[in-house]
Each structure stands twice: as structure tokens, then as C-alpha cells.
Design an enzyme around this catalytic site. Sequence first.
Site, PDB file in Angstrom:
ATOM      1  N   ASP A 149       6.016   0.839  12.720  1.00 44.17           N
ATOM      2  CA  ASP A 149       6.466  -0.256  13.584  1.00 44.17           C
ATOM      3  C   ASP A 149       7.717   0.234  14.320  1.00 44.17           C
ATOM      4  O   ASP A 149       8.821  -0.245  14.077  1.00 44.17           O
ATOM      5  CB  ASP A 149       6.769  -1.488  12.729  1.00 44.17           C
ATOM      6  CG  ASP A 149       5.559  -1.910  11.926  1.00 44.17           C
ATOM      7  OD1 ASP A 149       4.714  -2.624  12.470  1.00 44.17           O
ATOM      8  OD2 ASP A 149       5.440  -1.490  10.754  1.00 44.17           O
TER       9      ASP A 149
ATOM     10  N   HIS B 186       0.861  -1.198   0.000  1.00 47.27           N
ATOM     11  CA  HIS B 186       0.000   0.000   0.000  1.00 47.27           C
ATOM     12  C   HIS B 186       0.891   1.239   0.000  1.00 47.27           C
ATOM     13  O   HIS B 186       2.121   1.125  -0.098  1.00 47.27           O
ATOM     14  CB  HIS B 186      -0.931  -0.020   1.219  1.00 47.27           C
ATOM     15  CG  HIS B 186      -0.214  -0.272   2.524  1.00 47.27           C
ATOM     16  ND1 HIS B 186       0.719   0.596   3.034  1.00 47.27           N
ATOM     17  CD2 HIS B 186      -0.265  -1.309   3.398  1.00 47.27           C
ATOM     18  CE1 HIS B 186       1.188   0.124   4.182  1.00 47.27           C
ATOM     19  NE2 HIS B 186       0.616  -1.039   4.419  1.00 47.27           N
TER      20      HIS B 186
ATOM     21  N   SER C 157      -2.247   0.389   6.838  1.00 43.13           N
ATOM     22  CA  SER C 157      -1.750  -0.943   7.192  1.00 43.13           C
ATOM     23  C   SER C 157      -2.452  -1.985   6.325  1.00 43.13           C
ATOM     24  O   SER C 157      -3.627  -1.818   5.979  1.00 43.13           O
ATOM     25  CB  SER C 157      -2.061  -1.210   8.670  1.00 43.13           C
ATOM     26  OG  SER C 157      -1.946  -2.581   8.945  1.00 43.13           O
TER      27      SER C 157
ATOM     28  N   GLN D  12       7.198 -14.905  12.631  1.00 39.88           N
ATOM     29  CA  GLN D  12       6.875 -13.737  13.457  1.00 39.88           C
ATOM     30  C   GLN D  12       5.392 -13.660  13.808  1.00 39.88           C
ATOM     31  O   GLN D  12       4.944 -12.683  14.407  1.00 39.88           O
ATOM     32  CB  GLN D  12       7.354 -12.449  12.788  1.00 39.88           C
ATOM     33  CG  GLN D  12       6.596 -12.024  11.551  1.00 39.88           C
ATOM     34  CD  GLN D  12       7.290 -10.866  10.853  1.00 39.88           C
ATOM     35  OE1 GLN D  12       8.347 -11.027  10.256  1.00 39.88           O
ATOM     36  NE2 GLN D  12       6.730  -9.678  10.944  1.00 39.88           N
TER      37      GLN D  12
ATOM     38  N   VAL E 148       2.936   6.848   7.146  1.00 42.85           N
ATOM     39  CA  VAL E 148       1.997   7.362   6.145  1.00 42.85           C
ATOM     40  C   VAL E 148       0.583   7.076   6.637  1.00 42.85           C
ATOM     41  O   VAL E 148       0.268   5.938   7.005  1.00 42.85           O
ATOM     42  CB  VAL E 148       2.236   6.707   4.769  1.00 42.85           C
ATOM     43  CG1 VAL E 148       1.245   7.236   3.746  1.00 42.85           C
ATOM     44  CG2 VAL E 148       3.666   6.961   4.309  1.00 42.85           C
TER      45      VAL E 148
ATOM     46  N   HIS F   6       4.074   1.330   2.265  1.00 42.79           N
ATOM     47  CA  HIS F   6       5.227   0.645   1.676  1.00 42.79           C
ATOM     48  C   HIS F   6       5.820   1.484   0.536  1.00 42.79           C
ATOM     49  O   HIS F   6       7.040   1.596   0.406  1.00 42.79           O
ATOM     50  CB  HIS F   6       4.811  -0.715   1.095  1.00 42.79           C
ATOM     51  CG  HIS F   6       4.274  -1.690   2.095  1.00 42.79           C
ATOM     52  ND1 HIS F   6       2.961  -2.093   2.093  1.00 42.79           N
ATOM     53  CD2 HIS F   6       4.861  -2.349   3.124  1.00 42.79           C
ATOM     54  CE1 HIS F   6       2.763  -2.969   3.064  1.00 42.79           C
ATOM     55  NE2 HIS F   6       3.895  -3.134   3.720  1.00 42.79           N
TER      56      HIS F   6
HETATM   57  P1  AMP Z   1       5.096  -5.029   6.613  1.00 40.77           P
HETATM   58  O1  AMP Z   1       4.781  -5.468   5.208  1.00 40.77           O
HETATM   59  O2  AMP Z   1       3.898  -4.763   7.447  1.00 40.77           O
HETATM   60  O3  AMP Z   1       6.131  -5.910   7.275  1.00 40.77           O
HETATM   61  O4  AMP Z   1       5.802  -3.611   6.458  1.00 40.77           O
HETATM   62  C1  AMP Z   1       6.976  -3.450   5.713  1.00 40.77           C
HETATM   63  C2  AMP Z   1       7.584  -2.119   6.033  1.00 40.77           C
HETATM   64  O5  AMP Z   1       6.678  -1.080   5.686  1.00 40.77           O
HETATM   65  C3  AMP Z   1       7.897  -1.959   7.532  1.00 40.77           C
HETATM   66  O6  AMP Z   1       9.134  -1.295   7.668  1.00 40.77           O
HETATM   67  C4  AMP Z   1       6.746  -1.098   7.998  1.00 40.77           C
HETATM   68  O7  AMP Z   1       7.067  -0.319   9.138  1.00 40.77           O
HETATM   69  C5  AMP Z   1       6.511  -0.227   6.791  1.00 40.77           C
HETATM   70  N1  AMP Z   1       5.162   0.353   6.815  1.00 40.77           N
HETATM   71  C6  AMP Z   1       3.985  -0.314   6.871  1.00 40.77           C
HETATM   72  N2  AMP Z   1       2.949   0.543   6.939  1.00 40.77           N
HETATM   73  C7  AMP Z   1       3.485   1.797   6.946  1.00 40.77           C
HETATM   74  C8  AMP Z   1       2.949   3.116   7.016  1.00 40.77           C
HETATM   75  N3  AMP Z   1       1.651   3.354   7.094  1.00 40.77           N
HETATM   76  N4  AMP Z   1       3.811   4.160   7.006  1.00 40.77           N
HETATM   77  C9  AMP Z   1       5.159   3.946   6.935  1.00 40.77           C
HETATM   78  N5  AMP Z   1       5.718   2.729   6.859  1.00 40.77           N
HETATM   79  C10 AMP Z   1       4.905   1.660   6.870  1.00 40.77           C
END
Ligand code: AMP
Length: 251
Positions: free
Chosen positions: A148, A32, A183, A59, A174, A35
Site C-alpha cells: 500500500d 497472512h 492480500s 476507510q 511479500v 502481515h
Molecule cells: P491491512 O490489514 O490490509 O490494512 O494491512 C496491514 C499492513 O500490512 C499494511 O501496512 C499493509 O501494507 C501491510 N501488508 C499487507 N499485505 C502485504 C504484503 N503482501 N506485503 C507487505 N505488507 C503487506
Amino acid sequence: MKIIKTVEDFKKIRSELGEKSLGFVPTMGGLHNGHLSLIKRAISENDVSAVSVYLNPTQFNDKKDLETYPANFADDCALLEKAGVDYLFAPTYPVMYPDDYKYMLTEKDFSHELCGAKRPGHFDGVLTVVMKLFNIVRPTRAYFGEKDYQQYKLLDGMVKAFFLDVQLVPCPIVREENGLAISSRNRKLSAEGLAKAPKFHEILASGGSEAEIAEKLEKAGFKVDYVTIKDKRLYAAVFLEDVRLIDNVER
Ligand code: AMP
């Protein structure tokens, strides 16, 4: 964009890239705009860019959460291609865990607080998979979201503890226009849940003690997992319709 599925193939490509700088964004898919903000930076600040899409089972302490994780590989590929990413690393479990997770990386302090207290083993899985990914991808810079924040802090500690040659780049959260942190899990909410979800950030940003914020959240219909102020940051996790949402704000 080149899609790579094995460790050997990625390592070969990386050695052919030589001294070129590589910007890396690890993800679990379900991509999204959050990312995408990391990906755009990785592209603009490096010679080449790589993204991993790997839904890392180690995880997840909750099997249902893993099974219902909203990710679609074809959609992710299309988004990455459009963004101009050079390499997509998309391994499977046997590729990432030839040892079947007999070896793991553990942090003994902060990883047991906040999300770690509520999700036993979560950060062991995160640290282990990111260490593996760093050893395969050998990034110059790796981009992580402050959404995170605890994860970012623990990875930063890992890089320092093991003298890793990678620069971690924290990236701002974001949000939707209504304040909700974007998310992948937001997609699991009903229309009614999505309408209620922005209250989470609104309440975190409204000030007050941990107990006051927790009370406001419960009154607004969230089930509070934790609300904790630590090192000038307010961290919180809540359940809405069985979907776990996290957020944090500076204090
Ligand atoms: P994930 O796919 O949830 O493991 O996220 C991958 C990366 O994207 C991680 O470093 C997250 O912190 C980052 N991320 C996910 N959602 C957001 C967001 N809304 N704003 C900034 N970074 C994000």
C-alpha cells in the site's frame, strides 16, 4: 499475548512500559504472511510489540467490500500468539469513534489521486484511524507494507506534518512464489481467479507505457481501475471477479 479492548486499558499498559521501545503493526485482520513479515520485524527491532486488528469502516467507500472482508478473529489471535506478539489491541467502532467520525484528518493533495480518486474518502479514514491508533499505542516504530505504497507515503507525510514522535518503517511487498502480492482479498477469488491473478504482477513488471500496460491487463481479463506512473513508481489497481487488487513496482 494480552488482548486489550479499550483505550484506557492500552494507555495504562503503555505508561507502565515507560521508556521501553514499542513496535506497532496496525492491521485490519485476515492476517497472512505479508502481515507476518511486518510483525516479525516489529518483534525483533523493539523491546515490546503490539498489533491492532480493527476493520476500520471509515476507510471503506464500498459497503459490500466491508461486509465481505475476509477476516477471522480466532485465526488472527492464533497467528499472533504463535508469532510471539506481546499485545493485541482489538477495539470496536464505539471505542475508536466516540465522536462517530465527526472529526477527521484530511490530506488535500496526493490523497485524491490513484486509490483516493477511485475510493472517495478512503484516505481520510486511513489517516484518521492511524492518528487515533498512534495516540493510543504511542509506538516507537510503526511498520507499514509497501504493498500500500500510497498509504505509506501519506502516513509519512502525516507524521512529518504533525511532528509525531514515531518512526515509520516501510517493509517490502511479500509475494506468492508466482509473484502475486499477498492480500486478505485474494481469499475472495475463486480457484480460477487465483490462477489468473499472478498475471497482474507479471504484466506490471513487463515494462511499457501506462496505456500499453492497461491494454495488456484488459486483454488478460482484468478490469483496469487505474495504471499510473508517478515518482519512479508504477501503481495499478484492477478488478478480477469483482475483487479489487492493487500492486506497485519501482520504475
Ligand atoms: P491491512 O490489514 O490490509 O490494512 O494491512 C496491514 C499492513 O500490512 C499494511 O501496512 C499493509 O501494507 C501491510 N501488508 C499487507 N499485505 C502485504 C504484503 N503482501 N506485503 C507487505 N505488507 C503487506
